[in-house]
Design a protein around this motif. Structure first.
Motif, PDB file in Angstrom:
ATOM      1  N   LEU B  33      39.733  50.720  28.913  1.00 44.16           N
ATOM      2  CA  LEU B  33      40.909  50.132  29.504  1.00 44.16           C
ATOM      3  C   LEU B  33      41.155  48.546  29.038  1.00 44.16           C
ATOM      4  O   LEU B  33      42.062  47.744  29.328  1.00 44.16           O
ATOM      5  CB  LEU B  33      41.108  50.180  30.959  1.00 44.16           C
ATOM      6  CG  LEU B  33      42.318  50.576  31.669  1.00 44.16           C
ATOM      7  CD1 LEU B  33      42.877  51.481  30.923  1.00 44.16           C
ATOM      8  CD2 LEU B  33      42.081  50.569  33.234  1.00 44.16           C
ATOM      9  N   GLU B  36      43.065  45.194  26.185  1.00 48.13           N
ATOM     10  CA  GLU B  36      43.909  44.087  26.210  1.00 48.13           C
ATOM     11  C   GLU B  36      43.007  42.862  26.343  1.00 48.13           C
ATOM     12  O   GLU B  36      43.149  41.671  25.663  1.00 48.13           O
ATOM     13  CB  GLU B  36      44.925  44.124  27.519  1.00 48.13           C
ATOM     14  CG  GLU B  36      45.548  42.825  27.882  1.00 48.13           C
ATOM     15  CD  GLU B  36      47.100  43.017  27.336  1.00 48.13           C
ATOM     16  OE1 GLU B  36      47.519  43.877  26.782  1.00 48.13           O
ATOM     17  OE2 GLU B  36      47.866  41.873  28.019  1.00 48.13           O
ATOM     18  N   LEU B  97      31.581  46.009  28.584  1.00 52.10           N
ATOM     19  CA  LEU B  97      31.862  47.445  29.128  1.00 52.10           C
ATOM     20  C   LEU B  97      30.991  48.570  28.697  1.00 52.10           C
ATOM     21  O   LEU B  97      30.829  49.242  29.601  1.00 52.10           O
ATOM     22  CB  LEU B  97      33.308  47.609  28.318  1.00 52.10           C
ATOM     23  CG  LEU B  97      33.954  49.109  28.674  1.00 52.10           C
ATOM     24  CD1 LEU B  97      34.439  49.253  30.132  1.00 52.10           C
ATOM     25  CD2 LEU B  97      34.978  49.546  27.643  1.00 52.10           C
ATOM     26  N   THR B 109      37.037  52.532  34.821  1.00 51.07           N
ATOM     27  CA  THR B 109      38.534  52.121  35.040  1.00 51.07           C
ATOM     28  C   THR B 109      38.342  50.653  35.725  1.00 51.07           C
ATOM     29  O   THR B 109      39.041  49.839  35.160  1.00 51.07           O
ATOM     30  CB  THR B 109      39.369  53.124  35.967  1.00 51.07           C
ATOM     31  OG1 THR B 109      39.214  54.267  35.305  1.00 51.07           O
ATOM     32  CG2 THR B 109      40.710  52.478  35.877  1.00 51.07           C
ATOM     33  N   ILE B 110      37.671  50.574  36.629  1.00 53.18           N
ATOM     34  CA  ILE B 110      37.329  49.416  37.315  1.00 53.18           C
ATOM     35  C   ILE B 110      36.668  48.323  36.211  1.00 53.18           C
ATOM     36  O   ILE B 110      37.222  47.048  36.198  1.00 53.18           O
ATOM     37  CB  ILE B 110      36.573  49.518  38.534  1.00 53.18           C
ATOM     38  CG1 ILE B 110      37.428  50.543  39.407  1.00 53.18           C
ATOM     39  CG2 ILE B 110      36.438  48.346  39.130  1.00 53.18           C
ATOM     40  CD1 ILE B 110      36.567  50.837  40.827  1.00 53.18           C
ATOM     41  N   GLY B 111      35.570  48.892  35.626  1.00 51.32           N
ATOM     42  CA  GLY B 111      34.980  48.058  34.657  1.00 51.32           C
ATOM     43  C   GLY B 111      35.931  47.357  33.571  1.00 51.32           C
ATOM     44  O   GLY B 111      35.842  46.282  33.277  1.00 51.32           O
ATOM     45  N   THR B 113      39.087  46.912  33.969  1.00 56.05           N
ATOM     46  CA  THR B 113      40.138  46.071  34.617  1.00 56.05           C
ATOM     47  C   THR B 113      39.586  44.904  34.794  1.00 56.05           C
ATOM     48  O   THR B 113      40.142  43.941  34.610  1.00 56.05           O
ATOM     49  CB  THR B 113      40.426  46.897  35.973  1.00 56.05           C
ATOM     50  OG1 THR B 113      40.850  48.122  35.854  1.00 56.05           O
ATOM     51  CG2 THR B 113      41.591  45.866  36.592  1.00 56.05           C
ATOM     52  N   ALA B 114      38.136  44.855  35.236  1.00 62.15           N
ATOM     53  CA  ALA B 114      37.590  43.815  35.404  1.00 62.15           C
ATOM     54  C   ALA B 114      37.441  42.843  33.974  1.00 62.15           C
ATOM     55  O   ALA B 114      37.727  41.545  34.134  1.00 62.15           O
ATOM     56  CB  ALA B 114      35.921  43.912  35.663  1.00 62.15           C
ATOM     57  N   MET B 117      40.525  41.193  33.482  1.00 59.56           N
ATOM     58  CA  MET B 117      40.796  40.019  34.205  1.00 59.56           C
ATOM     59  C   MET B 117      39.780  38.849  33.870  1.00 59.56           C
ATOM     60  O   MET B 117      40.399  37.724  33.636  1.00 59.56           O
ATOM     61  CB  MET B 117      40.330  40.091  35.581  1.00 59.56           C
ATOM     62  CG  MET B 117      41.131  41.173  36.353  1.00 59.56           C
ATOM     63  SD  MET B 117      40.668  41.778  38.104  1.00 59.56           S
ATOM     64  CE  MET B 117      41.103  40.369  38.915  1.00 59.56           C
ATOM     65  N   LEU B 118      38.518  39.279  33.455  1.00 65.89           N
ATOM     66  CA  LEU B 118      37.727  37.945  32.848  1.00 65.89           C
ATOM     67  C   LEU B 118      37.953  37.310  31.622  1.00 65.89           C
ATOM     68  O   LEU B 118      37.909  36.146  31.705  1.00 65.89           O
ATOM     69  CB  LEU B 118      36.319  38.923  32.752  1.00 65.89           C
ATOM     70  CG  LEU B 118      35.098  38.046  32.190  1.00 65.89           C
ATOM     71  CD1 LEU B 118      34.909  36.980  33.321  1.00 65.89           C
ATOM     72  CD2 LEU B 118      34.019  38.848  31.883  1.00 65.89           C
TER      73      LEU B 118
END
Lengths: 416, 355
Positions: B33, B36, B97, B109-111, B113-114, B117-118
């Motif tokens: 994920l 990006e 990741l 998924t959370i990883g 997303t993190a 953001m990072l």
């Protein structure tokens, strides 16, 4: 003591504290490295930066001699309370979805939908037709409803077509970002009165009035969330009743999730959809409702933020999704998805945010360091289960087998 | 028309290569994920590298660039080097990741997303420190045209007519476009026709079975994620160079997520992905350049006129064109969800004991 450590709640709190500490340490190290490699900042500058990151809430600027001074700063604390409102509510949105087995990465889109509906309603009702509090309530409800509708879309897709909610949420996020820009682009809500600023929507304190046959906006005739005296306690800040509403909502979510049959059904559906259906729970309805409620929470976050009357929206939102939605993930993860804990983690996030702003104001650093810290915290929360297991694993004699979390694994498998 | 095609290609290529990045990760069983975020990081490293090299005048790059017509080959070689650096940067970033997803068995998924953001946070933090403003330009002055291949460089006269195909594919193009297309083809073959590719895909379908045949699932998944990171980092740089005015600002306008959509739209298969990328690129192209787009060559920007129309203008405006790719992918997902074939084991941490 060992009994205390064995408790799941204790381990969650400890995991949270560890995540926060590691995040803060990572931020501090980054500040230190940058400071040491720059001749302008140096070690003393880095030390100032670290102190601000850790205790910026109590920063009162610089003293006459140029040193940082700390103390009670009512303005910052008041602003912290105000900015915590959307964070708490977006956190609740993510947390509620997560508890019911769904990963709501779409809080940003739901937040935007709420923003759009709230501002449209608040600014379209001519001033004086309805009492102000009625307009406020209508605008708030519009935001909540829009958020709920927007959240229901991925819910429906998940329930009836088995499309992974993470993907649907990402798509609906960007659809919302472009759609909302579009809605504002063709609207009459763009601030034309203050000629110096372009690209902003009126604050809700502006009211629509008919002057000599032409409709215009005038400041002071619109609506704003009551301050309830919080502006007396925290002079110069943006604090208002929104924080109280957010706390009430958090408690309500907690009660719904833990004390009602409805909440139990939602959670059961998240734990195992098929088992829940076997037990007579309408699983499809539950999934749609979970997402709709999550969306409503994100929508209410936007409604409370913009109805405050002291924030204005830069309407070209398609360029960047609002950070509240993603920071909501951090709030929820830090809180282990406990609604009550979301209040505190939301306040913490808001404080960290303000620390970054203080850092940018007072030193050569910039506010993005807080985003780094938040991202590190979310990264750690991705394996918080591991941290928890590790915490209990250290007490091998007390807890030979850590109680397996019987939680669903939301977001597992894009497009299952 | 020629403009439309070459511009569509320019938008489609980063989508294509980043979607392939997604394929490599997901086929090995890890949801990426963070595409990006990796793109943003790659774009930043690319811009920073060129910026610094220009400042330090590495390889006498400024003197070389003074005579662009004669030295364009050297400049293209320099571009290749930067592409390689961004690929390495992306691969390194994706290790975060891989570590979380493979070693720590974290929620992918959370990883992801993190990391999403990072990456912008880090990039914005450093851009502010380095450039003292919110964006980092690759070049000073007019150097932005360094890497653009024009027909004059290839030995044609400026006024010479090199035909429709020549104008479309040889004039004012970027080497990156063709490199990415070649890479796309080669890696697709690699994924389907080699032993390594087969093993990688096996790890995304049934890692336990793969392991029982002696395949090291950890290694395969690491390879998948690293290849994915390299491609996404390069894709981010290509995006910045060709469509974002050579400016890194901690944002790639959702291209990584769009690439994810392209990947699903293409059903995790390279050929379909290429088609989907062209479709999405077409809409991106229209949204970005609708005001100057002259489709039938009569000198009138049709879409601009439409957007000024008193009644239709409210609907047929750039917001619509930006919206369409996302709506289409959601609709396609809705209609093909029964047929959609995601790798079976993606998102599930590999557990030896789960046979």
């Amino acid at each position: 003591m060992s009994e205390f450590l064995k408790k799941n709640g204790t381990r969650s709190v400890l995991a949270t504290i560890i995540s926060i500490l590691v995040g803060l340490i990572a931020g501090s190290i980054l500040i230190l490295i940058v400071g040491l490699s720059s001749s302008e900042i140096g070690l003393s500058g880095a030390w100032e930066g670290i102190r601000l990151i850790l205790a910026g809430t109590f920063s009162t600027g610089r003293s006459a001699s140029g040193a940082l001074s700390f103390g009670f700063n009512p303005q910052i604390i008041g602003n912290m309370l105000f900015r915590a409102v959307p964070l708490i509510l977006c956190g609740l949105s993510v947390a509620l979805a997560y508890k019911t087995g769904l990963f709501n990465i779409g809080a940003s889109g739901q937040y935007l939908a709420g923003t759009c509906a709230t501002l449209y309603v608040a600014l379209s009702i001519p001033a004086g037709i309805l009492p102000q509090f009625v307009v406020w309530i209508l605008a708030f409800l519009a935001g909540v409803l829009a958020g709920a509708l927007w959240g229901a879309i991925p819910g429906l897709l998940k329930a009836y077509l088995n499309i992974n909610e993470v993907l649907a949420c990402i798509m609906t996020n960007w659809i919302a970002a472009n759609l909302v820009t579009w809605m504002f682009d063709i609207s009459n809500l763009k601030n034309m009165v203050e000629g110096t600023k372009t690209g902003y929507i009126y604050k809700t304190t502006y009211g629509l009035v008919n002057l000599d046959g032409a409709w215009t906006y005038k400041d002071g005739l619109g609506v704003a969330t009551p301050k309830l005296g919080l502006n007396k306690i925290f002079p110069g800040s943006q604090a208002n009743a929104g924080i109280l509403i957010a706390i009430v909502i958090a408690v309500a979510v907690y009660i719904i999730l833990t004390k009602t049959t409805f909440g139990y059904e939602l959670k059961a559906c998240g734990a195992n959809r098929h088992a829940a259906r076997y037990a007579g729970i309408k699983d499809k309805r539950s999934i749609v409702l979970s997402m709709a409620i999550a969306g409503a929470l994100a929508g209410s976050a936007a409604a409370l933020y913009y109805l405050s009357g002291n924030t204005e929206l830069y309407w070209s939102v398609y360029q960047k999704l609002p950070a509240e939605g993603f920071n909501g993930i951090a709030v929820a993860m830090l809180a282990s998805c406990n609604p009550i804990a979301c209040i505190f983690t939301g306040l913490f996030m808001s404080a960290i945010d303000l620390h970054g702003l203080q850092l940018a104001n007072l030193t050569a650093y910039n506010e993005y360091i807080t985003d780094v810290i938040i991202a590190v915290i979310v990264y750690l929360s991705a394996f918080s289960l591991l941290i928890k297991t590790w915490l209990s694993g250290r007490k091998k004699t007390a807890a030979p087998k850590p109680a397996k979390e019987n939680k669903a694994n939301p977001g597992k498998g894009v497009a299952e | 028309m020629s403009f439309l095609i070459s511009k569509t290609l320019i938008y489609a290529v980063p989508l294509m290569i980043v979607a392939l990045a997604g394929v490599f990760a997901e086929r090995s069983g890890v949801i990426n994920l963070a595409l990006e975020g990796i793109m943003i990081f790659g774009a930043f490293i690319g811009a920073l590298t060129i910026n610094l090299m220009q400042k330090a005048n590495t390889f006498q790059i400024i003197d070389v660039a003074k005579d662009m017509g004669a030295n364009w080959g050297k400049l293209q070689a320099f571009l290749l080097l930067v592409m390689l650096i961004t690929a390495v940067a992306g691969a390194v970033f994706s290790l975060l990741l891989a570590f979380a997803a493979i070693n720590l068995k974290a929620d992918q998924t959370i990883g992801g997303t993190a990391l999403n953001m990072l990456s912008p946070a880090l990039v914005c933090f450093f851009i502010r420190l380095i450039a003292q403003q919110s964006e980092l330009r690759m070049f000073k002055g007019d150097a932005a045209s360094w890497f653009m291949v024009k027909k004059t460089m290839l030995g044609f006269e400026k006024s010479q007519d090199i035909g429709f195909l020549g104008e479309t594919f040889l004039n004012k193009v970027y080497l990156t476009t063709y490199i990415c297309i070649i890479l796309f083809v080669l890696l697709s073959i690699f994924l389907y026709k080699t032993r390594f590719g087969l093993r990688l895909r096996a790890c995304g379908e049934n890692p336990q079975a793969a392991a029982s045949l002696g395949i090291n699932v950890f290694k395969m998944r690491y390879s998948g994620v690293i290849i994915s990171g390299a491609l996404a980092g390069m894709g981010g740089f290509v995006y910045t160079l060709t469509t974002a005015n050579c400016v890194a600002n901690g944002d790639v306008a959702g291209f990584g997520f769009l690439a994810l959509a392209v990947m699903i739209f293409g059903n995790w298969k390279p050929l379909s992905i290429a088609g989907a990328a062209l479709l999405f690129g077409f809409f991106k192209c229209i949204a970005a350049s609708y005001s100057t787009l002259d489709i039938n060559g009569d000198g009138i920007a049709l879409l601009l006129n439409l957007s000024k129309h008193p009644t239709w203008g409210k609907i047929l405006n750039p917001h619509l064109y930006r919206l369409i790719p996302y709506v289409i992918s959601l609709l396609v997902l809705a209609f093909t969800s029964k047929k959609s074939r995601a790798p079976k084991a993606e998102g599930i941490p590999y557990d030896k004991g789960m046979r």
